[in-house]
Design a protein around this motif. Structure first.
Motif, PDB file in Angstrom:
ATOM      1  N   ALA A  90      20.715 -27.951   9.810  1.00  0.00           N
ATOM      2  CA  ALA A  90      20.922 -27.946   8.361  1.00  0.00           C
ATOM      3  C   ALA A  90      22.034 -27.011   7.921  1.00  0.00           C
ATOM      4  N   GLY A  91      22.385 -26.068   8.768  1.00  0.00           N
ATOM      5  CA  GLY A  91      23.454 -25.134   8.411  1.00  0.00           C
ATOM      6  C   GLY A  91      23.107 -24.343   7.159  1.00  0.00           C
ATOM      7  N   ALA A  92      24.016 -24.315   6.198  1.00  0.00           N
ATOM      8  CA  ALA A  92      23.825 -23.525   4.985  1.00  0.00           C
ATOM      9  C   ALA A  92      23.164 -24.319   3.856  1.00  0.00           C
ATOM     10  N   LEU A  93      22.701 -25.531   4.130  1.00  0.00           N
ATOM     11  CA  LEU A  93      22.088 -26.341   3.084  1.00  0.00           C
ATOM     12  C   LEU A  93      20.849 -25.642   2.530  1.00  0.00           C
ATOM     13  N   PRO A  94      20.795 -25.358   1.232  1.00  0.00           N
ATOM     14  CA  PRO A  94      19.595 -24.721   0.668  1.00  0.00           C
ATOM     15  C   PRO A  94      18.437 -25.717   0.574  1.00  0.00           C
ATOM     16  N   VAL A  95      17.249 -25.226   0.879  1.00  0.00           N
ATOM     17  CA  VAL A  95      16.035 -26.031   0.789  1.00  0.00           C
ATOM     18  C   VAL A  95      15.074 -25.332  -0.163  1.00  0.00           C
ATOM     19  N   VAL A  96      14.532 -26.072  -1.111  1.00  0.00           N
ATOM     20  CA  VAL A  96      13.533 -25.559  -2.053  1.00  0.00           C
ATOM     21  C   VAL A  96      12.232 -26.296  -1.779  1.00  0.00           C
ATOM     22  N   LEU A  97      11.220 -25.580  -1.312  1.00  0.00           N
ATOM     23  CA  LEU A  97       9.975 -26.192  -0.863  1.00  0.00           C
ATOM     24  C   LEU A  97       8.820 -25.714  -1.739  1.00  0.00           C
ATOM     25  N   THR A  98       8.145 -26.646  -2.400  1.00  0.00           N
ATOM     26  CA  THR A  98       6.961 -26.312  -3.187  1.00  0.00           C
ATOM     27  C   THR A  98       5.727 -26.594  -2.344  1.00  0.00           C
ATOM     28  N   ARG A  99       4.945 -25.533  -2.094  1.00  0.00           N
ATOM     29  CA  ARG A  99       3.783 -25.612  -1.199  1.00  0.00           C
ATOM     30  C   ARG A  99       2.495 -25.388  -1.986  1.00  0.00           C
ATOM     31  N   VAL A 100       1.513 -26.260  -1.779  1.00  0.00           N
ATOM     32  CA  VAL A 100       0.236 -26.103  -2.477  1.00  0.00           C
ATOM     33  C   VAL A 100      -0.782 -25.466  -1.543  1.00  0.00           C
ATOM     34  N   GLY A 101      -1.602 -24.590  -2.105  1.00  0.00           N
ATOM     35  CA  GLY A 101      -2.555 -23.841  -1.298  1.00  0.00           C
ATOM     36  C   GLY A 101      -3.744 -24.650  -0.835  1.00  0.00           C
ATOM     37  N   ARG A 102      -4.059 -25.724  -1.546  1.00  0.00           N
ATOM     38  CA  ARG A 102      -5.220 -26.542  -1.194  1.00  0.00           C
ATOM     39  C   ARG A 102      -4.765 -27.884  -0.639  1.00  0.00           C
ATOM     40  N   GLU A 103      -3.795 -27.804   0.247  1.00  0.00           N
ATOM     41  CA  GLU A 103      -3.206 -28.999   0.854  1.00  0.00           C
ATOM     42  C   GLU A 103      -4.152 -29.605   1.882  1.00  0.00           C
ATOM     43  N   VAL A 104      -4.006 -30.903   2.103  1.00  0.00           N
ATOM     44  CA  VAL A 104      -4.698 -31.566   3.203  1.00  0.00           C
ATOM     45  C   VAL A 104      -4.301 -30.870   4.502  1.00  0.00           C
ATOM     46  N   PRO A 105      -5.282 -30.460   5.343  1.00  0.00           N
ATOM     47  CA  PRO A 105      -4.951 -29.634   6.517  1.00  0.00           C
ATOM     48  C   PRO A 105      -3.855 -30.199   7.407  1.00  0.00           C
ATOM     49  N   ALA A 106      -3.897 -31.483   7.692  1.00  0.00           N
ATOM     50  CA  ALA A 106      -2.891 -32.042   8.595  1.00  0.00           C
ATOM     51  C   ALA A 106      -1.500 -31.973   7.979  1.00  0.00           C
ATOM     52  N   ILE A 107      -1.397 -32.162   6.662  1.00  0.00           N
ATOM     53  CA  ILE A 107      -0.097 -32.053   6.001  1.00  0.00           C
ATOM     54  C   ILE A 107       0.358 -30.601   5.986  1.00  0.00           C
ATOM     55  N   ALA A 108      -0.567 -29.690   5.688  1.00  0.00           N
ATOM     56  CA  ALA A 108      -0.221 -28.266   5.683  1.00  0.00           C
ATOM     57  C   ALA A 108       0.327 -27.825   7.035  1.00  0.00           C
ATOM     58  N   ALA A 109      -0.211 -28.396   8.107  1.00  0.00           N
ATOM     59  CA  ALA A 109       0.267 -28.025   9.447  1.00  0.00           C
ATOM     60  C   ALA A 109       1.725 -28.421   9.638  1.00  0.00           C
ATOM     61  N   THR A 110       2.137 -29.565   9.083  1.00  0.00           N
ATOM     62  CA  THR A 110       3.543 -29.958   9.225  1.00  0.00           C
ATOM     63  C   THR A 110       4.460 -29.035   8.437  1.00  0.00           C
TER      64      THR A 110
END
Length: 508
Positions: free
Chosen positions: A434-454
């Protein structure tokens, strides 16, 4: 007395049920593990490739017939592929079966062969459409390593010795068992059903409820009150990873317990159609084929944001995602902030649709950048939920005009059992480029476990390579928090994510 008839899945025999069966017996039930011909070590024979689904149905019927007439109820449990012979046997002995349990198994239908549920698309195509001199062969070789087992499902929680034994006793799967269609008369339709979902393998009640709410016609029968669900926090082989927990769930299922899905309420919109959590005035907008444009109050070329919905979303779902309140809400926020906001309806209708959907997204990007009202050198892409794997293309080779990539409660890697075995749709691998590409990630605390693992896997990979990732947390938020959790904290998270993305486009 409740009697459990336990049907193993691909490559496996009765041995996988040993610990679970002993716990059921200790609880006062009776348990019989089916030994599928050609798979179980005690019933292997030369020419096993000539075996078919009917052979295994007959194996299950024989066990049902061996159970004494005094049994109050027979609970037929099918794991993985095992649900196909289990259903076939239940159809022939419906008067003796009281409940069918789908143990981390896909839905099976009359006339559809088990190969339709094989997660690996390339393998499915090879089995169903062999090319020229490349017949599928008499049998599929069994997995020989833990990595090969993961192609068929998560091995989370399986102890090393148990995984070694699973590998040592695995047998080739006769292709006839996968290619012969399941034939049902309809006798099983009246039987109660329980689904046991292994969350470590990517399944959950929440995700199924979301798909029901979205109008997936293939899931309508799951809202029947005779259908119940349980979750187990483990991978695809719970009889090896959590035998005691599995035994408890099976006993509760036999007693009629379990979670029931909520049918669509005609008086209340489903969660994905509830109002967006921010009150944003509607901007002028235009519809161009599969892309909607929401326009800012400016005639000069403006930066742009393309919003990419998640999925899979059924092809017949109405309204389509670009008309969902959440995506329209985000688009209006972006337009209010001075960007041209685009929302694309792509064709991620099933797990085989990622290549089609990725092509739709790429076409939408080209369309957006070609619009004279867009500054083609300042574009952001914003992915949601199951659209997340498509972010890998843009992380792996970010073009100079891509100024930001955002992801909100994303799936950031193929979930176990999805069959996306290649590297293309795997953001944790792609982020190294990705180099210098900025990434903005919104993470939820009560995520489905398998998705949270990714997500955690992605963040670990991003840290290793020094990628520019800003994480915006919603500690008490759930998947699709914008409509299911409209709290002040959720509103603040949306505003922060929007400011972060627009800021990287030069809009303050």
């Amino acid at each position: 007395m409740t009697v459990f008839v336990l049907v193993p899945g691909m490559f496996t025999g009765a041995h996988v049920w040993r610990e679970t069966a002993s716990r059921l017996t200790a609880a006062g039930a009776e348990a019989h593990a089916v030994r599928p011909t050609g798979l179980d070590a005690t019933l292997r024979r030369p020419g096993s490739g000539r075996l078919d689904l009917e052979t295994h149905i007959a194996d299950v019927v024989a066990v049902i017939d061996s159970v004494g007439a005094a049994a109050e109820e027979i609970v037929l449990v099918g794991h993985d592929y095992g649900i196909h012979p289990a259903l076939g046997a239940a159809d022939r002995r419906a008067g003796r079966v009281g409940r069918i349990v789908y143990l981390d198994a896909g839905m099976a239908s009359n006339g559809v062969p088990a190969v339709a549920a094989v997660p690996d698309r390339v393998l499915r195509e090879r089995l169903t459409a062999p090319r020229g001199d490349e017949p599928p062969g008499d049998a599929l070789p069994p997995p020989a390593t833990p990595e090969e087992w993961r192609r068929w499902g998560s091995v989370e929680g399986v102890p090393g010795p148990a995984l070694d034994r699973l590998t040592a006793l695995a047998a080739p799967q006769p292709t006839g068992t996968l290619l012969q269609p399941l034939r049902l008369t309809g006798a099983v339709e009246s039987l109660p059903v329980t689904g046991v979902l292994c969350t470590g393998n990517g399944a959950s009640v929440e995700l199924i409820q979301m798909r029901v709410d979205q109008g997936d016609p293939t899931l309508k029968e799951l809202v029947d009150p005779r259908v119940t669900f349980f979750e187990l926090p483990t991978g695809h082989w719970p009889m090896l990873s959590r035998p005691a927990g599995l035994a408890d769930v099976l006993l509760r299922a036999a007693a009629g317990e379990g979670h029931r899905l909520t049918p669509a309420d005609a008086t209340e919109p489903p969660p994905h159609l509830r109002p967006f959590l921010l009150d944003v005035p509607e901007a002028p907008w235009e519809r161009h084929g599969t892309v909607d444009l929401h326009l800012p109050e400016s005639e000069a070329p403006r930066p742009a944001v393309l919003f990419v919905h998640g999925g899979p979303v059924p092809a017949g779902a109405r309204p389509t995602p670009r008309d969902w309140p959440t995506l329209r809400g985000y688009a209006r926020c972006a337009a209010a902030g001075g960007a041209v906001a685009a929302v694309v309806d792509h064709r991620l209708h099933d797990l085989d649709g990622y290549e089609r959907a990725a092509a739709d997204v790429a076409a939408a990007v080209d369309f957006l950048r070609a619009d004279p009202r867009v500054d083609a050198d300042r574009v952001a892409l914003w992915f949601f939920s199951g659209g997340g794997p498509m972010a890998a293309d843009w992380l792996d080779a970010p073009p100079p005009w891509l100024r930001c990539l955002a992801a909100t409660y994303p799936v950031l890697g193929p979930l176990p059992g999805w069959g996306l075995t290649g590297g293309r749709f795997h953001p944790p691998r792609a982020v190294a480029n990705a180099g210098a590409l900025p990434v903005v990630l919104t993470r939820v605390g009560r995520e489905v476990p398998a998705i949270a693992a990714t997500v955690e896997q992605f963040l670990a990979a991003a840290e290793d390579c020094g990628a520019d990732v800003e994480v915006i947390d919603v500690p008490n938020g759930r998947h699709a928090f914008e409509t299911v959790d409209p709290t002040d904290a959720s509103r603040d998270a949306v505003r922060r994510a929007m400011r972060a993305v627009l800021g990287r486009l030069g809009l303050r």
